[in-house]
Scaffold this motif. Structure first.
Motif, PDB file in Angstrom:
ATOM      1  N   TRP A 241       0.818  -1.207   0.000  1.00 14.29           N
ATOM      2  CA  TRP A 241       0.000   0.000   0.000  1.00 14.29           C
ATOM      3  C   TRP A 241       0.851   1.255   0.000  1.00 14.29           C
ATOM      4  N   ASP A 244       2.471   1.923  -3.436  1.00 12.74           N
ATOM      5  CA  ASP A 244       1.454   2.393  -4.376  1.00 12.74           C
ATOM      6  C   ASP A 244       0.976   3.797  -4.008  1.00 12.74           C
ATOM      7  N   PHE A 245       0.810   4.051  -2.708  1.00 13.57           N
ATOM      8  CA  PHE A 245       0.329   5.351  -2.239  1.00 13.57           C
ATOM      9  C   PHE A 245       1.292   6.465  -2.618  1.00 13.57           C
ATOM     10  N   LYS A 248       1.174   8.036  -6.042  1.00 15.53           N
ATOM     11  CA  LYS A 248       0.027   8.851  -6.445  1.00 15.53           C
ATOM     12  C   LYS A 248      -0.315   9.963  -5.461  1.00 15.53           C
ATOM     13  N   SER A 249       0.126   9.833  -4.213  1.00 11.49           N
ATOM     14  CA  SER A 249      -0.292  10.793  -3.188  1.00 11.49           C
ATOM     15  C   SER A 249       0.915  11.395  -2.492  1.00 11.49           C
ATOM     16  N   TYR A 253      -0.432  13.598   4.088  1.00  9.35           N
ATOM     17  CA  TYR A 253      -1.543  12.874   4.716  1.00  9.35           C
ATOM     18  C   TYR A 253      -1.062  12.106   5.952  1.00  9.35           C
TER      19      TYR A 253
END
Length: 277
Positions: A241, A244-245, A248-249, A253
């Motif tokens: 995760w 992958d996170f 894109k982000s 956060y």
């Protein structure tokens, strides 16, 4: 330890080990919320082994590339293996810096640093640096081919900060690697591969707590099995995760999460409690 408690500890350890939010802080928070304190370091070491097993299997190809490249360069000085040889050296350098300074600083980490107020502050500091690197520092574009000894020293020093409860190891290595000018992919790969010798090394130093038999008697074999499986599964999911996170982000956060967690720890947990880490 009940099966439910073992499952909860395994999930918490697995999810938070490689995310930049401090697994140590979350294990402490979970112990306080459940009213359960680990019997020495043994159980924590056990959970770390499960996390490391997950990262070693996930990055098995990368590990083999570095190992064979390192050996190949030592044997025949092949130009094709030079990058992996140096990358292995950079992992060793950062690990040695963290290990030596960690042992020195460990003597100075008193009980006052193992309380909810200190952990809350450390989480807030982690969040602050995640914001700084995300908002005020331009990302570099250097890959492992352009890495230098200076990078490994810088990241090793940053990783050392994780000896303080609440400072995230993965967060510290990611931030310092990005500060040094490495691109995201290289910083993430370097951070994950660094976790292997660091966590294994710290576990070996405390192996006596794992082998004295008290941990098995206190926790129980069924709980040990459940917690190990849960930690492995959720560590794997956390790795997948996070990679992958980050494609894109943004790290901000995680910073927001750290601030929320810090507020919760400071205002809603018993500030007089001390967890022996």
């Amino acid at each position: 330890m009940s099966i439910i408690e073992a499952l909860i500890f395994g999930i918490v350890q697995g999810i938070t080990e490689f995310l930049p939010i401090s697994s140590t802080a979350h294990i402490v928070i979970t112990q306080l919320l459940l009213g359960y304190q680990f019997p020495g370091f043994g159980f924590e070491i056990y959970l770390h082994f499960a996390s490391i097993l997950a990262v070693m299997i996930y990055f098995r190809k990368d590990i083999m590339v570095v190992i064979f490249g390192f050996i190949g360069y030592v044997i025949n000085r092949s130009k094709d293996n030079r990058t992996q040889f140096l990358f292995g050296i950079y992992i060793i350098v950062a690990t040695l810096i963290t290990g030596v300074l960690g042992l020195v600083l460990e003597d100075f980490i008193g009980a006052s640093m193992k309380t909810p107020p200190f952990i809350a502050i450390a989480l807030a500091v982690t969040g602050l640096f995640l914001i700084i690197i995300e908002r005020f520092v331009r990302y570099g574009d250097r890959t492992e081919e352009q890495m230098t000894f200076k990078d490994s020293i810088f990241v090793g020093l940053g990783q050392t900060l994780a000896v303080f409860p609440g400072i995230s190891r993965s967060g510290a290595t990611l931030v310092t690697a990005l500060f040094a000018g490495l691109n995201r992919d290289t910083a993430v790969r370097y951070s994950f591969l660094l976790s292997i010798p660091v966590i294994l090394g710290s576990s070996v130093l405390a192996i006596g707590d794992f082998t004295d038999g008290a941990m098995v008697a206190e926790v129980g074999i069924p709980a040990l099995v459940v917690s190990f499986i849960a930690t492995f599964i959720f560590s794997w999911l956390g790795i997948v995760w996070l990679i992958d996170f980050l494609k894109k982000s943004k790290l901000i956060y995680f910073a927001i999460y750290c601030f929320v967690a810090a507020i919760f720890v400071y205002f809603f947990l018993d500030n007089s409690m001390i967890i022996e880490l």
